[in-house]
Motif scaffolding. Structure first.
Motif, PDB file in Angstrom:
ATOM      1  N   MET A   1       0.729  -1.013  -0.047  1.00  0.00           N
ATOM      2  CA  MET A   1       0.099  -0.198  -0.022  1.00  0.00           C
ATOM      3  C   MET A   1       1.048   1.076   0.104  1.00  0.00           C
ATOM      4  O   MET A   1       0.449   2.251  -0.774  1.00  0.00           O
ATOM      5  N   GLU A   2       1.978   1.265   0.758  1.00  0.00           N
ATOM      6  CA  GLU A   2       2.861   2.355   0.937  1.00  0.00           C
ATOM      7  C   GLU A   2       3.520   2.468  -0.679  1.00  0.00           C
ATOM      8  O   GLU A   2       3.610   3.807  -1.196  1.00  0.00           O
ATOM      9  N   LYS A   3       3.758   1.596  -1.375  1.00  0.00           N
ATOM     10  CA  LYS A   3       4.224   1.455  -2.742  1.00  0.00           C
ATOM     11  C   LYS A   3       3.161   2.211  -3.839  1.00  0.00           C
ATOM     12  O   LYS A   3       3.483   3.094  -4.329  1.00  0.00           O
ATOM     13  N   ASN A   4       1.882   1.776  -3.606  1.00  0.00           N
ATOM     14  CA  ASN A   4       0.832   2.477  -4.259  1.00  0.00           C
ATOM     15  C   ASN A   4       0.838   3.739  -3.835  1.00  0.00           C
ATOM     16  O   ASN A   4       0.254   4.665  -5.061  1.00  0.00           O
ATOM     17  N   VAL A   5       0.770   4.277  -2.660  1.00  0.00           N
ATOM     18  CA  VAL A   5       0.805   5.493  -2.481  1.00  0.00           C
ATOM     19  C   VAL A   5       1.673   6.457  -2.956  1.00  0.00           C
ATOM     20  O   VAL A   5       1.369   7.533  -3.616  1.00  0.00           O
ATOM     21  N   LYS A   6       3.076   6.042  -2.885  1.00  0.00           N
ATOM     22  CA  LYS A   6       4.077   6.632  -3.542  1.00  0.00           C
ATOM     23  C   LYS A   6       3.974   6.869  -4.972  1.00  0.00           C
ATOM     24  O   LYS A   6       4.184   7.978  -5.568  1.00  0.00           O
ATOM     25  N   GLU A   7       3.621   5.795  -5.657  1.00  0.00           N
ATOM     26  CA  GLU A   7       3.368   5.785  -7.042  1.00  0.00           C
ATOM     27  C   GLU A   7       2.319   6.791  -7.480  1.00  0.00           C
ATOM     28  O   GLU A   7       2.476   7.543  -8.680  1.00  0.00           O
ATOM     29  N   CYS A   8       1.309   6.942  -6.917  1.00  0.00           N
ATOM     30  CA  CYS A   8       0.282   8.088  -7.030  1.00  0.00           C
ATOM     31  C   CYS A   8       0.669   9.388  -6.853  1.00  0.00           C
ATOM     32  O   CYS A   8       0.608  10.444  -7.489  1.00  0.00           O
ATOM     33  N   GLU A   9       1.505   9.612  -5.879  1.00  0.00           N
ATOM     34  CA  GLU A   9       2.032  10.978  -5.437  1.00  0.00           C
ATOM     35  C   GLU A   9       2.975  11.382  -6.626  1.00  0.00           C
ATOM     36  O   GLU A   9       3.122  12.777  -6.967  1.00  0.00           O
ATOM     37  N   THR A  10       4.073  10.435  -7.092  1.00  0.00           N
ATOM     38  CA  THR A  10       4.556  10.792  -8.330  1.00  0.00           C
ATOM     39  C   THR A  10       4.076  11.262  -9.590  1.00  0.00           C
ATOM     40  O   THR A  10       4.287  12.141 -10.093  1.00  0.00           O
TER      41      THR A  10
ATOM     42  N   GLN B   1       3.866  14.805 -11.486  1.00  0.00           N
ATOM     43  CA  GLN B   1       4.020  14.939 -12.990  1.00  0.00           C
ATOM     44  C   GLN B   1       2.830  15.656 -13.739  1.00  0.00           C
ATOM     45  O   GLN B   1       3.020  16.632 -14.352  1.00  0.00           O
ATOM     46  N   LEU B   2       1.898  15.278 -13.365  1.00  0.00           N
ATOM     47  CA  LEU B   2       0.476  15.859 -13.700  1.00  0.00           C
ATOM     48  C   LEU B   2       0.379  17.428 -13.322  1.00  0.00           C
ATOM     49  O   LEU B   2      -0.275  18.105 -14.297  1.00  0.00           O
ATOM     50  N   GLU B   3       0.334  17.814 -12.128  1.00  0.00           N
ATOM     51  CA  GLU B   3       0.419  19.039 -11.423  1.00  0.00           C
ATOM     52  C   GLU B   3       1.666  19.927 -12.512  1.00  0.00           C
ATOM     53  O   GLU B   3       1.156  21.027 -12.840  1.00  0.00           O
TER      54      GLU B   3
ATOM     55  N   ILE C   1      -5.815  16.263 -19.106  1.00  0.00           N
ATOM     56  CA  ILE C   1      -4.871  15.978 -17.905  1.00  0.00           C
ATOM     57  C   ILE C   1      -5.666  16.370 -16.619  1.00  0.00           C
ATOM     58  O   ILE C   1      -5.357  15.733 -15.544  1.00  0.00           O
ATOM     59  N   LYS C   2      -6.571  17.361 -16.622  1.00  0.00           N
ATOM     60  CA  LYS C   2      -7.438  17.775 -15.362  1.00  0.00           C
ATOM     61  C   LYS C   2      -7.946  16.446 -15.010  1.00  0.00           C
ATOM     62  O   LYS C   2      -8.184  16.098 -13.900  1.00  0.00           O
ATOM     63  N   LYS C   3      -8.644  15.758 -15.858  1.00  0.00           N
ATOM     64  CA  LYS C   3      -9.457  14.400 -15.460  1.00  0.00           C
ATOM     65  C   LYS C   3      -8.585  13.483 -15.185  1.00  0.00           C
ATOM     66  O   LYS C   3      -8.958  12.829 -14.055  1.00  0.00           O
ATOM     67  N   GLN C   4      -7.360  13.302 -15.747  1.00  0.00           N
ATOM     68  CA  GLN C   4      -6.619  12.084 -15.087  1.00  0.00           C
ATOM     69  C   GLN C   4      -5.890  12.659 -13.655  1.00  0.00           C
ATOM     70  O   GLN C   4      -5.757  11.711 -12.912  1.00  0.00           O
ATOM     71  N   LEU C   5      -5.821  13.999 -13.708  1.00  0.00           N
ATOM     72  CA  LEU C   5      -5.382  14.287 -12.073  1.00  0.00           C
ATOM     73  C   LEU C   5      -6.294  14.064 -11.148  1.00  0.00           C
ATOM     74  O   LEU C   5      -6.119  13.718 -10.151  1.00  0.00           O
ATOM     75  N   ASP C   6      -7.744  14.327 -11.370  1.00  0.00           N
ATOM     76  CA  ASP C   6      -8.680  14.114 -10.522  1.00  0.00           C
ATOM     77  C   ASP C   6      -8.945  12.657 -10.196  1.00  0.00           C
ATOM     78  O   ASP C   6      -9.019  12.247  -9.203  1.00  0.00           O
ATOM     79  N   ALA C   7      -8.629  12.007 -11.219  1.00  0.00           N
ATOM     80  CA  ALA C   7      -8.665  10.231 -11.148  1.00  0.00           C
ATOM     81  C   ALA C   7      -7.536   9.890 -10.095  1.00  0.00           C
ATOM     82  O   ALA C   7      -7.583   8.826  -9.294  1.00  0.00           O
ATOM     83  N   GLU C   8      -6.607  10.451 -10.284  1.00  0.00           N
ATOM     84  CA  GLU C   8      -5.173   9.892  -9.746  1.00  0.00           C
ATOM     85  C   GLU C   8      -5.320  10.507  -8.296  1.00  0.00           C
ATOM     86  O   GLU C   8      -4.869   9.610  -7.400  1.00  0.00           O
ATOM     87  N   VAL C   9      -5.871  11.611  -8.123  1.00  0.00           N
ATOM     88  CA  VAL C   9      -6.190  12.051  -6.561  1.00  0.00           C
ATOM     89  C   VAL C   9      -7.023  11.194  -5.669  1.00  0.00           C
ATOM     90  O   VAL C   9      -6.713  10.884  -4.746  1.00  0.00           O
ATOM     91  N   GLU C  10      -8.109  10.745  -6.696  1.00  0.00           N
ATOM     92  CA  GLU C  10      -9.152   9.788  -5.950  1.00  0.00           C
ATOM     93  C   GLU C  10      -8.519   8.582  -5.677  1.00  0.00           C
ATOM     94  O   GLU C  10      -8.754   7.969  -4.382  1.00  0.00           O
ATOM     95  N   LYS C  11      -7.380   7.899  -6.459  1.00  0.00           N
ATOM     96  CA  LYS C  11      -6.844   6.645  -6.152  1.00  0.00           C
ATOM     97  C   LYS C  11      -5.876   7.001  -4.860  1.00  0.00           C
ATOM     98  O   LYS C  11      -5.961   6.052  -4.284  1.00  0.00           O
ATOM     99  N   TRP C  12      -5.209   8.053  -4.855  1.00  0.00           N
ATOM    100  CA  TRP C  12      -4.408   8.443  -3.890  1.00  0.00           C
ATOM    101  C   TRP C  12      -5.086   8.466  -2.382  1.00  0.00           C
ATOM    102  O   TRP C  12      -4.687   8.150  -1.395  1.00  0.00           O
TER     103      TRP C  12
END
Length: 648
Positions: free
Chosen positions: A579-588, A592-594, A622-633
Motif C-alpha cells: 500500500m505504501e508503494k501504491n501511495v508513492k506511485e500515485c504521489e509521483t 507530474q500531472l500538476e 490532464i485535469k481529468k487524469q489528475l482528478d482520477a489519480e487524486v481519488e486513487k491516492w
C-alpha cells in the motif's frame, strides 16, 4: 498606491476620526485595528469609494483596481454558484460587447481611407489586444479552477447559492475577488463564518497574492500570520505602526505608558494653573498674570486616552445549581435533511465541568447538533440532557435577535434580576457601554457592539451548561479575552463551536471533530488535536483522509502484535509495504500531472495559447487524469492508514 490625506469623518458632534493621513504601498499587508465603533469599517468603505468623508482626500491612481469584501454579504438567491462567480468577469463581458460593436461598425463601413476609419481600427486593435491579455473568453476554465481550488465540487457549481452556508458563500465572494485580480484587497472581518480550513486557505492566498491588503479582523492568529503593518484608530486619530500585530501590542503598551505620564503631567499643570487663577483672581496686582494663565489654560489641548485601555473588564457567570454528572449523553444520534444525512451514529458523553470544542468544515453539522441538544429540531437516536441542567445558549445570529428599538441599558435591564439590577451601569461600563453609550438604541450599534451586548445578556443568566456557537464573531480582542477568562472561570460545562484557534487554545480539554457524517472525539486541546491528526496546519483539516473511526469503534482495543504469530505479522507487513508503494506511485504521478498543468496554465494565459484548442483539449484531459489519480491516492492513503492503525 492609495494616498489618504487629512481625512475627517463626522456622524455627530464628535468626529469619528480626524486629520487621518497614511499611504498604502504595493504589497503592504495592513491590519486595521481599534475598538468596536472606532470607524474601521467606515474607513474601508471610504477607501473603496462606497462612502464619502466629511473632508480630506483619498487619491487612487486611475489604473488601480480595488477588491472589497464587506462584513455583510448580499448574494442573490436566484443565481447559481457559477453565475455568481461569473460576475467577476463583468469587465471582460463589457469589453467583449464593445469589441463586437466595433467589429460590426468596421464591417458596415467602406470609407477605408478616412481618418475616422483609421482611428476605429486602432481603437479596435488596442481593445482587442487588452481583451486577449485579460484571458479573452477562456474565463470558464479559470472560474472552475478557482472554485474547485476553494473546495467546491464540480457538481456544486450549478447549485443555487441559497443552498450554501455563510462560510461557503464567503468563499464565493473570495473567488470573485481572486478572479478579478485587484491591485488592492480591502477585507472586513473575512474570517467571520469561515471554517478553520477556509481561514488557513485565506492566509496562504494572502501570503502569495501580489495585491496590497488592508484588513479588519479580530482573529489574532490570522492577522499575525498575514500582516506586516498595523494601523490603529484610537481617540479619533490614526497611528501607524510599521510592525506585525504582536509587536504592535508591545509598542502600544509602551505608548500607553507615555500617554498616561503625559496625561498625569498635563492634569497637574492644569490644576496648578487653575489654583493660581482662583488664588489671585481678585488681586489687582496679579491681574496681568491671571489673564496670562487664563489664556495659557485655553491653549492646552487635552490629552485623550482610549476607553478600551482604561476599562477593567472583569466578569464572571453568576452561581447556579449543580447539574448531574453527565449534562449531555448522545447515543446513535442521526440527523437527516431529506435524502441528505448530516451525521449518523453520534455517540458521545460530556461530563460535568468539561469544556469541549466542536470543530470541522462548515456544513458538517456542528450547529445542527447544538440545535438537537437544545431541542430545537427533531432527530433520531437517543439524546439525554442531565439532571438539573440549565442551558445558556449563544447562537450565531444572537446579536441580530436583539430588539432594535430598545436602548442598551433597557436591553440589559429587561433580563437583569435581583441585586444585579443595581450594578447594570458597572457591567455596561466593563464592556465599553459606559456613560452616554448606554442610552444608544440597539439599531445604531455596530455588529461588534451588538455581539458584546448579547454576551452581556448571557453573562447575567445563572446557567450550568454553556453553549456558545461562534461567540467571537464581531468581538474585538479585549472583549474576546474577557469572554475567554469568564468561560475558563466558569465552574459548569461548556460546549464551544468556534474556528478561532486563539480563543480555543488553553480553554478546551476535548475536541469533537465533525466530518464525513461522523463525530470523532480527541482528548486534549486544539493543538493536541492537530498533532493527533498528524497534520501540520489547520488548512489540512477535512482535506486529508481522516485516519479515524467512529468513537465507539476507536474505543475498542486493537489486537496486540505480541498475540500474532510470525506468519500473520509477515503478511501484514507485506500488505503495508504494497500500500505504501501504491501511495508513492500515485504521489509521483500527481506531481507530474500538476507540473504539466502549470505549464499549460502559463500557455493559456497568452493570447496564442488561449485560442489553441489543442492546448485547451490537453488541459481538460490532464485535469481529468489528475482528478482520477487524486481519488486513487485518497483511497490508497485511507487504506494504508487503516492498516497502520490496525497492526500497530
Amino acid at each position: 498606491m492609495i494616498s489618504v490625506e487629512s481625512l475627517k469623518v463626522e456622524f455627530g458632534v464628535k468626529p469619528l476620526f480626524h486629520d487621518a493621513s497614511f499611504v498604502v504601498n504595493d504589497r503592504d499587508r495592513i491590519a486595521l485595528v481599534g475598538k468596536n465603533g472606532a470607524g474601521k469599517s467606515t474607513l474601508l468603505k471610504i477607501l473603496c469609494g462606497l462612502q464619502k468623508p466629511t473632508s480630506g482626500t483619498v487619491s487612487i491612481p486611475t489604473d488601480t483596481t480595488i477588491g472589497y469584501l464587506p462584513q455583510v454579504m448580499v448574494l442573490q438567491d436566484d443565481t447559481t454558484v457559477r453565475d455568481e462567480a461569473r460576475k467577476a468577469f463583468s469587465e471582460r463581458t463589457r469589453m467583449k460587447e464593445q469589441l463586437d460593436k466595433m467589429e460590426q461598425q468596421l464591417a458596415e463601413r467602406n470609407d477605408y481611407e478616412s481618418e475616422e476609419y483609421t482611428n476605429l481600427v486602432e481603437r479596435f486593435t488596442q481593445e482587442h489586444d487588452r481583451y486577449m491579455m485579460m484571458g479573452a473568453g477562456n474565463y470558464e476554465a479559470e472560474l472552475e479552477r478557482t472554485l474547485t481550488g476553494l473546495g467546491f465540487l464540480r457538481s456544486d457549481l450549478d447549485r443555487p447559492t441559497s443552498e450554501f452556508s455563510g462560510g461557503w458563500r464567503m468563499r464565493i465572494e473570495l473567488a470573485k475577488i481572486l478572479l478579478r485580480r485587484p491591485d488592492v484587497l480591502l477585507l472586513d472581518e473575512p474570517t467571520n463564518h469561515l471554517d478553520i480550513e477556509s481561514i488557513q486557505w485565506l492566509e496562504q492566498f494572502l501570503a502569495t497574492s501580489p495585491s496590497a491588503v488592508v484588513l479588519v479582523s479580530h482573529d489574532r492568529a490570522f492577522i499575525n500570520n498575514v500582516t506586516n503593518r498595523t494601523i490603529e484608530i484610537s481617540c479619533g486619530q490614526i497611528v501607524d505602526y510599521k510592525v506585525k500585530y504582536d509587536e504592535y501590542v508591545v509598542l502600544r503598551a509602551e505608548r500607553r505608558e507615555q500617554q498616561l505620564r503625559a496625561y498625569e503631567n498635563q492634569q497637574k499643570e492644569i490644576a496648578d494653573i487653575k489654583d493660581f487663577i482662583e488664588r489671585f483672581r481678585y488681586k489687582p496686582t496679579k491681574a496681568v498674570q491671571v489673564q496670562s494663565r487664563i489664556k495659557q489654560l485655553a491653549k492646552i489641548v487635552p490629552i485623550e486616552i482610549d476607553e478600551v485601555d482604561r476599562s477593567a473588564m472583569h466578569l464572571k457567570f453568576p452561581p447556579c445549581l449543580r447539574s448531574g454528572d453527565f449534562p449531555v449523553i448522545c447515543e446513535d444520534v442521526r440527523k437527516d435533511y431529506g435524502h441528505h444525512t448530516v451525521f449518523d451514529q453520534v455517540t458521545l458523553t460530556i461530563r460535568r465541568g468539561e469544556k469541549v470544542a466542536f470543530v470541522g468544515k462548515n456544513g458538517e453539522g456542528k450547529s445542527t447538533l447544538v440545535k438537537c441538544i437544545m431541542g430545537e429540531i427533531p432527530f433520531s437516536g437517543h439524546l439525554k440532557i442531565g439532571h438539573q441542567v440549565q442551558i445558556g445558549y449563544f447562537a450565531q445570529n444572537q446579536a441580530q435577535l436583539l430588539d432594535e428599538n430598545l436602548t442598551v441599558y433597557d436591553t440589559i435591564d429587561y433580563v437583569a434580576k435581583g441585586d444585579v439590577r443595581m450594578r447594570i451601569n458597572d457591567i455596561l461600563g466593563a464592556f465599553m457601554f459606559g456613560g452616554e453609550a448606554s442610552e444608544k438604541k440597539v439599531k445604531v450599534l455596530s455588529g461588534g457592539e451588538r455581539s458584546r451586548l448579547a454576551i452581556i445578556r448571557l453573562l447575567l443568566e445563572p446557567v450550568n451548561l454553556l453553549i456558545l456557537d461562534e461567540p467571537t464573531n464581531h468581538l474585538d480582542m479585549p472583549s474576546k479575552d474577557v469572554l475567554k477568562e469568564a468561560v475558563k472561570a466558569f465552574d459548569g460545562t461548556a460546549i464551544i463551536v468556534s474556528h478561532d484557534r486563539e480563543f480555543l487554545d488553553g480553554l478546551v480539554t476535548k475536541v469533537y471533530e465533525f466530518g464525513g457524517g461522523r463525530v470523532r472525539e480527541h482528548l486534549g486541546g486544539i493543538y493536541d488535536f492537530l498533532r493527533s491528526r498528524q497534520i501540520d496546519s489547520l488548512n489540512q483539516l477535512g482535506t486529508s483522509s481522516p485516519a479515524v473511526q467512529p468513537m465507539e469503534e476507536s474505543r475498542q482495543e486493537q489486537p496486540s502484535a505480541n498475540k500474532q504469530n510470525y506468519e500473520e505479522r509477515r503478511e501484514q507487513q507485506k500488505r503495508v509495504r504494497k500500500m505504501e508503494k501504491n501511495v508513492k506511485e500515485c504521489e509521483t504521478k500527481i506531481e507530474q500531472l500538476e507540473a504539466r498543468i502549470n505549464e499549460l496554465d502559463a500557455l493559456l494565459c497568452t493570447p496564442e495559447g488561449a485560442s489553441d484548442m489543442k492546448i485547451v483539449g490537453e488541459y481538460t484531459d490532464i485535469k481529468k487524469q489528475l482528478d482520477a489519480e487524486v481519488e486513487k491516492w485518497e483511497q490508497y492513503s485511507e487504506q494504508l492508514e487503516e492498516l497502520q492503525q490496525l497492526f500497530t
